[in-house]
Scaffold this motif. Structure first.
Motif, PDB file in Angstrom:
ATOM      1  N   ASP A   1      -0.329   6.990   3.146  1.00 47.20           N
ATOM      2  CA  ASP A   1      -1.658   7.567   3.372  1.00 47.20           C
ATOM      3  C   ASP A   1      -2.769   6.523   3.403  1.00 47.20           C
ATOM      4  O   ASP A   1      -3.866   6.805   3.869  1.00 47.20           O
ATOM      5  CB  ASP A   1      -2.002   8.566   2.244  1.00 47.20           C
ATOM      6  N   ALA A   2      -2.479   5.327   2.876  1.00 44.94           N
ATOM      7  CA  ALA A   2      -3.523   4.298   2.805  1.00 44.94           C
ATOM      8  C   ALA A   2      -3.793   3.647   4.146  1.00 44.94           C
ATOM      9  O   ALA A   2      -4.868   3.076   4.355  1.00 44.94           O
ATOM     10  CB  ALA A   2      -3.127   3.237   1.781  1.00 44.94           C
TER      11      ALA A   2
ATOM     12  N   VAL B   1      -6.551   5.531   8.174  1.00 46.51           N
ATOM     13  CA  VAL B   1      -5.823   4.809   9.231  1.00 46.51           C
ATOM     14  C   VAL B   1      -6.447   3.421   9.390  1.00 46.51           C
ATOM     15  O   VAL B   1      -7.671   3.294   9.498  1.00 46.51           O
ATOM     16  CB  VAL B   1      -5.890   5.581  10.569  1.00 46.51           C
ATOM     17  N   ASP B   2      -5.599   2.391   9.388  1.00 44.28           N
ATOM     18  CA  ASP B   2      -6.078   1.013   9.544  1.00 44.28           C
ATOM     19  C   ASP B   2      -6.077   0.662  11.036  1.00 44.28           C
ATOM     20  O   ASP B   2      -5.013   0.448  11.634  1.00 44.28           O
ATOM     21  CB  ASP B   2      -5.138   0.087   8.765  1.00 44.28           C
TER      22      ASP B   2
ATOM     23  N   GLU C   1       0.814  -1.235   0.000  1.00 46.22           N
ATOM     24  CA  GLU C   1       0.000   0.000   0.000  1.00 46.22           C
ATOM     25  C   GLU C   1       0.842   1.278   0.000  1.00 46.22           C
ATOM     26  O   GLU C   1       0.328   2.349  -0.263  1.00 46.22           O
ATOM     27  CB  GLU C   1      -0.899   0.038   1.255  1.00 46.22           C
ATOM     28  N   GLY C   2       2.119   1.172   0.354  1.00 50.65           N
ATOM     29  CA  GLY C   2       2.971   2.357   0.407  1.00 50.65           C
ATOM     30  C   GLY C   2       3.334   2.825  -0.998  1.00 50.65           C
ATOM     31  O   GLY C   2       3.389   2.033  -1.930  1.00 50.65           O
ATOM     32  N   ILE C   3       3.554   4.127  -1.130  1.00 49.67           N
ATOM     33  CA  ILE C   3       3.969   4.688  -2.422  1.00 49.67           C
ATOM     34  C   ILE C   3       5.304   5.397  -2.211  1.00 49.67           C
ATOM     35  O   ILE C   3       5.416   6.283  -1.350  1.00 49.67           O
ATOM     36  CB  ILE C   3       2.906   5.669  -2.960  1.00 49.67           C
TER      37      ILE C   3
ATOM     38  N   ILE D   1       6.311   8.217  20.890  1.00 46.90           N
ATOM     39  CA  ILE D   1       5.934   7.434  19.706  1.00 46.90           C
ATOM     40  C   ILE D   1       5.780   8.367  18.515  1.00 46.90           C
ATOM     41  O   ILE D   1       5.246   9.475  18.653  1.00 46.90           O
ATOM     42  CB  ILE D   1       4.620   6.663  19.986  1.00 46.90           C
ATOM     43  N   ASP D   2       6.272   7.920  17.358  1.00 45.81           N
ATOM     44  CA  ASP D   2       6.012   8.698  16.149  1.00 45.81           C
ATOM     45  C   ASP D   2       5.877   7.765  14.955  1.00 45.81           C
ATOM     46  O   ASP D   2       6.292   6.616  14.997  1.00 45.81           O
ATOM     47  CB  ASP D   2       7.120   9.739  15.914  1.00 45.81           C
ATOM     48  N   ASP D   3       5.245   8.311  13.903  1.00 43.72           N
ATOM     49  CA  ASP D   3       5.016   7.498  12.701  1.00 43.72           C
ATOM     50  C   ASP D   3       6.312   7.237  11.951  1.00 43.72           C
ATOM     51  O   ASP D   3       6.575   6.124  11.511  1.00 43.72           O
ATOM     52  CB  ASP D   3       3.951   8.158  11.795  1.00 43.72           C
ATOM     53  N   PHE D   4       7.152   8.280  11.792  1.00 43.91           N
ATOM     54  CA  PHE D   4       8.396   8.158  11.028  1.00 43.91           C
ATOM     55  C   PHE D   4       9.574   8.674  11.838  1.00 43.91           C
ATOM     56  O   PHE D   4       9.439   9.616  12.632  1.00 43.91           O
ATOM     57  CB  PHE D   4       8.324   9.019   9.755  1.00 43.91           C
TER      58      PHE D   4
END
Ligand code: 5GP
Length: 194
Positions: A23-24, A30-31, A11-13, A123-126
């Motif tokens: 973004d997917a 958000v899953d 799903e990543g671009i 905590i962080d996403d990236f």
């Protein structure tokens, strides 16, 4: 974390050799089940670290931070990137250079939600150059609290953030360690993981 690797691949671009768009499942849509599994991994790694609070930064960190807080049974607070009229009591701030926006901003948290003596999991996403991470650590230190470690969803290991945090003495746990984004695809440092 195999499911996260699979999601990044499926799903990543890859926008460039430097930037991955997720973004997917993380940064826009958000899953929730993936976030719940991510939170399990962070709980597993940090459950003996005496965490009393989770700190993240809006917006990408909120979903994994929230789920991890639920798993660990502790409160979660996110640093704000823009000054809000409701953030009008005692505040703590730090400057952060944004990798994606290429500009400096001030991040702020209310001091009543980051107390002296707390053990804080950031905590962080990236994790890229470590600017956001160090900015969040400065908030914790200003509050008189302690950084127990960093839980990163996607670390871009070809950028220096991880190394800088380790050199500064911090514990870093990343669930996906991206080795490269060359040729339009993500490869991982440790592709055989649970
Ligand atoms: P750093 O501060 O470590 O340089 O960058 C981390 C912050 O920049 C994260 O909070 C994240 O929002 C953003 N970021 C850095 N690299 C990427 C990327 O490749 N994709 C996305 N979507 N965000 C990124």
């Amino acid at each position: 974390m195999k499911r996260l690797h699979d999601m990044i691949n499926q799903e990543g671009i890859v926008l460039s050799d430097q930037v991955l768009k997720v973004d997917a499942f993380l940064n826009h849509q958000v899953d929730p089940t993936l976030m719940w599994e991510i939170a399990y991994e962070f709980m597993d790694r940090f459950q003996d670290a005496g965490i009393t609070r989770i700190l993240t930064i809006e917006a990408g960190g909120i979903a994994p931070a929230m789920m991890t807080a639920l798993r660990l049974g502790v409160p979660m607070v996110y640093a704000r990137k823009t000054k809000s009229v409701t953030l009008n009591e005692g505040t703590i701030s730090a400057e952060v250079f944004s990798f994606t926006k290429q500009q400096t901003s001030t991040i702020t948290v209310a001091e009543k939600y980051l107390q002296p003596g707390e053990r804080v999991l950031i905590i962080d996403d990236f994790l890229a150059n470590g600017e956001a991470a160090f900015g969040l650590a400065r908030l914790v230190e200003q509050a008189g609290a302690e950084v127990a470690g960093f839980g990163i969803v996607i670390e871009k290991s070809f950028q220096p953030g991880r190394q800088k945090l380790i050199e500064a003495g911090f514990r870093v746990e990343s669930l996906a360690r991206v080795e490269s984004l060359k040729d339009g695809r993500a490869t991982f440092v440790d592709s055989v993981t649970v």
